[in-house]
Write an enzyme that holds these catalytic residues in place. Structure first.
Site, mmCIF file in Angstrom:
data_model
loop_
_atom_site.group_PDB
_atom_site.id
_atom_site.type_symbol
_atom_site.label_atom_id
_atom_site.label_comp_id
_atom_site.label_asym_id
_atom_site.label_seq_id
_atom_site.Cartn_x
_atom_site.Cartn_y
_atom_site.Cartn_z
ATOM 1 N N ARG A 124 0.830 -1.219 0.000
ATOM 2 C CA ARG A 124 0.000 0.000 0.000
ATOM 3 C C ARG A 124 0.859 1.261 0.000
ATOM 4 O O ARG A 124 0.462 2.278 -0.555
ATOM 5 C CB ARG A 124 -0.929 -0.005 1.209
ATOM 6 C CG ARG A 124 -2.047 -0.991 1.017
ATOM 7 C CD ARG A 124 -3.031 -0.938 2.123
ATOM 8 N NE ARG A 124 -4.237 -1.658 1.741
ATOM 9 C CZ ARG A 124 -5.192 -2.005 2.572
ATOM 10 N NH1 ARG A 124 -5.098 -1.701 3.855
ATOM 11 N NH2 ARG A 124 -6.246 -2.647 2.149
ATOM 12 N N LYS A 137 -19.638 -15.150 4.376
ATOM 13 C CA LYS A 137 -21.097 -15.084 4.514
ATOM 14 C C LYS A 137 -21.782 -14.468 3.308
ATOM 15 O O LYS A 137 -21.228 -13.605 2.637
ATOM 16 C CB LYS A 137 -21.451 -14.242 5.732
ATOM 17 C CG LYS A 137 -21.083 -14.918 7.024
ATOM 18 C CD LYS A 137 -21.441 -14.007 8.160
ATOM 19 C CE LYS A 137 -21.185 -14.685 9.497
ATOM 20 N NZ LYS A 137 -21.393 -13.764 10.603
ATOM 21 N N GLY A 173 -9.232 -7.842 0.396
ATOM 22 C CA GLY A 173 -7.952 -8.086 1.052
ATOM 23 C C GLY A 173 -7.570 -9.552 1.096
ATOM 24 O O GLY A 173 -6.432 -9.923 0.778
ATOM 25 N N GLY A 180 -13.936 -3.569 0.790
ATOM 26 C CA GLY A 180 -15.260 -2.973 0.988
ATOM 27 C C GLY A 180 -15.590 -1.984 -0.117
ATOM 28 O O GLY A 180 -16.704 -1.965 -0.658
HETATM 29 P P1 AMP Z 1 -14.993 -12.456 3.635
HETATM 30 O O1 AMP Z 1 -14.369 -11.492 4.582
HETATM 31 O O2 AMP Z 1 -16.476 -12.530 3.709
HETATM 32 O O3 AMP Z 1 -14.482 -12.291 2.207
HETATM 33 O O4 AMP Z 1 -14.539 -13.890 4.092
HETATM 34 C C1 AMP Z 1 -13.214 -14.334 4.126
HETATM 35 C C2 AMP Z 1 -13.140 -15.448 5.134
HETATM 36 O O5 AMP Z 1 -14.037 -16.471 4.766
HETATM 37 C C3 AMP Z 1 -11.787 -16.089 5.236
HETATM 38 O O6 AMP Z 1 -11.226 -15.740 6.479
HETATM 39 C C4 AMP Z 1 -12.087 -17.574 5.167
HETATM 40 O O7 AMP Z 1 -11.438 -18.324 6.175
HETATM 41 C C5 AMP Z 1 -13.590 -17.628 5.386
HETATM 42 N N1 AMP Z 1 -14.190 -18.827 4.772
HETATM 43 C C6 AMP Z 1 -14.080 -19.244 3.523
HETATM 44 N N2 AMP Z 1 -14.728 -20.416 3.336
HETATM 45 C C7 AMP Z 1 -15.270 -20.753 4.518
HETATM 46 C C8 AMP Z 1 -16.049 -21.854 4.977
HETATM 47 N N3 AMP Z 1 -16.383 -22.851 4.148
HETATM 48 N N4 AMP Z 1 -16.433 -21.864 6.256
HETATM 49 C C9 AMP Z 1 -16.089 -20.866 7.085
HETATM 50 N N5 AMP Z 1 -15.363 -19.799 6.731
HETATM 51 C C10 AMP Z 1 -14.944 -19.734 5.452
#
Ligand code: AMP
Length: 398
Positions: free
Chosen positions: A37, A201, A354, A377
């Site tokens: 960055r 999620k 990220g 974001g």
């Molecule tokens: P996000 O911030 O929503 O992009 O999510 C990223 C996070 O999703 C990472 O830290 C991953 O460890 C988590 N992740 C990815 N796949 C899974 C899964 N099947 N179950 C739980 N967490 C997950």
């Protein structure tokens, strides 16, 4: 949409305030572990030096709870800037106190002053008018080069812009590049346009999913969010991450995709584990047969092949979110395989967020991607079709 760009501003000899994103990761000894960055901000800073400007740099770092919490000081950033630019960086002791305003006033052409962490001052995140005015009072020209925070209406991003007229504020090179890229991808992609969406999620990416479906030709869903969709289709997903309240939304998104002829891909197999643990016993299983009480923590080998095949004819790929819990080696293979598939495609490839940016660096595919966005974001909000508050003030033509 046309942004006022730095190259169209008369900068010669002016005092320039540059909002950067120096929110870099550090270890427990305050060593910077990844300075991308900081390096990405150098183009704009050097351009200002070449124009005989005196420069005020400002950024946040982390989320300090107390003013002047030492571990959130920007001093290590000043050191790294000194190494990279090979010139003295004047480090302010605070953000807008009198001694700092005095330092800013006395800057000579080519001098660089780095303010302390903007979030040491509570006014920053509250978009406080008085604080924004003090920041603005230091300079003749305002440049925003902090894409990662441009979706936040903070004082150094939004409030400050009110104190500069259209010819005295602009996007830096980094911000302009990020905005143009996403604008082009979302409004004018070369088809087939395939989006890969993963991460934890559905809730975090719901708006983006709704916005993407009408724009893409295919959408590939992985990561934790896939299980809400799988459950909506009636699969037994054991203890996998599921947002039950979003099952109706998941169904709506799939119906919309069907109506529009968008190919909607979900995992056909997963790596399931007995627990959320890097040592847990794990095995690949089809999504029809996830054992009760187990959880899916990565896409399986068949899904990685399926997704790679679906990417083969893509001309544009937009990827946001890992395919599994990539932080644990045992559940990182699916993400790595998709990273390689994206990297070896002939498509324009854009990686946002990220985690995903981090992932493609670890897999060694970083240089093969067309564009890696620095802001997670902010890039999601652009995909959602929003105009970012920090960008709005710099638009000169809709
Ligand atoms: P996000 O911030 O929503 O992009 O999510 C990223 C996070 O999703 C990472 O830290 C991953 O460890 C988590 N992740 C990815 N796949 C899974 C899964 N099947 N179950 C739980 N967490 C997950």
């Amino acid at each position: 949409m046309k942004l006022q760009e730095i190259k169209n501003i008369d900068l010669a000899g002016k005092k320039v305030f540059i909002r950067c994103d120096f929110n870099v990761p550090m270890d427990e000894y305050s060593n910077i572990t990844d300075d991308r960055r900081i390096r990405s901000a150098l183009n704009t800073i050097r351009y200002c030096i070449d124009n005989d400007c005196s420069i005020i740099l400002a950024s946040h770092l982390g989320r300090p709870k107390e003013p002047f919490e030492d571990k959130y000081s920007l001093k290590p950033v000043a050191k790294r800037l000194h190494t990279l630019l090979k010139q003295e960086i004047i480090m302010a002791k605070n953000v807008v106190q009198d001694d700092t305003l005095e330092l800013a006033k006395n800057l000579q052409a080519g001098d660089i002053l780095l303010l302390e962490n903007l979030r040491y001052n509570k006014g920053e995140t509250k978009n406080d008018e008085e604080f924004a005015e003090k920041l603005a009072s230091m300079a003749d020209v305002y440049i925003n080069d902090a894409f990662g925070v441009s979706h936040r209406a903070h004082a150094s991003v939004e409030g400050i812009t009110k104190h500069f007229d259209a010819n005295s504020k602009a996007a830096g090179f980094l911000l302009a590049k990020e905005i143009q890229f996403f604008h082009h991808i979302v409004h004018n992609p070369k088809r087939p346009f395939v989006s890969i969406v993963g991460g934890s999620k559905v809730s975090g990416k719901l708006e983006a999913l709704h916005n993407l479906v009408p724009k893409v030709d295919k959408i590939l869903i992985g990561g934790g969010m896939a299980f809400t969709f799988l459950k909506a289709l009636g699969h037994e997903v054991g203890n996998s991450l599921v947002e039950d309240d979003l099952i109706p939304e998941a169904l709506k998104i799939m119906e919309e995709a069907k109506k529009l002829g968008v190919k909607f891909y979900l995992p056909v197999d997963v790596v399931a584990a007995e627990a959320f643990d890097k040592e847990a016993f794990a095995k690949p299983t089809t999504t029809q047969e996830i054992p009760k009480n187990w959880m899916g923590l990565d896409i399986g080998p068949a899904t990685a092949l399926l997704f790679a095949q679906a990417l083969e004819d893509a001309h544009t790929i937009l990827w946001n979110g890992p395919m599994g819990v990539y932080e644990m080696d045992k559940f990182a293979k699916g993400s790595a395989k998709i990273s390689h598939a994206v990297a070896s495609s002939y498509a324009t490839t854009v990686v946002g967020g990220g985690d995903t940016a981090d992932l493609v660096r670890v897999t060694g595919d970083e240089d093969e991607m067309t564009f890696i966005s620095t802001g997670g974001g902010a890039s999601l909000e652009l995909i959602e079709g929003k105009v970012l508050p920090g960008v709005k003030a710099l638009v000169i033509e809709e």
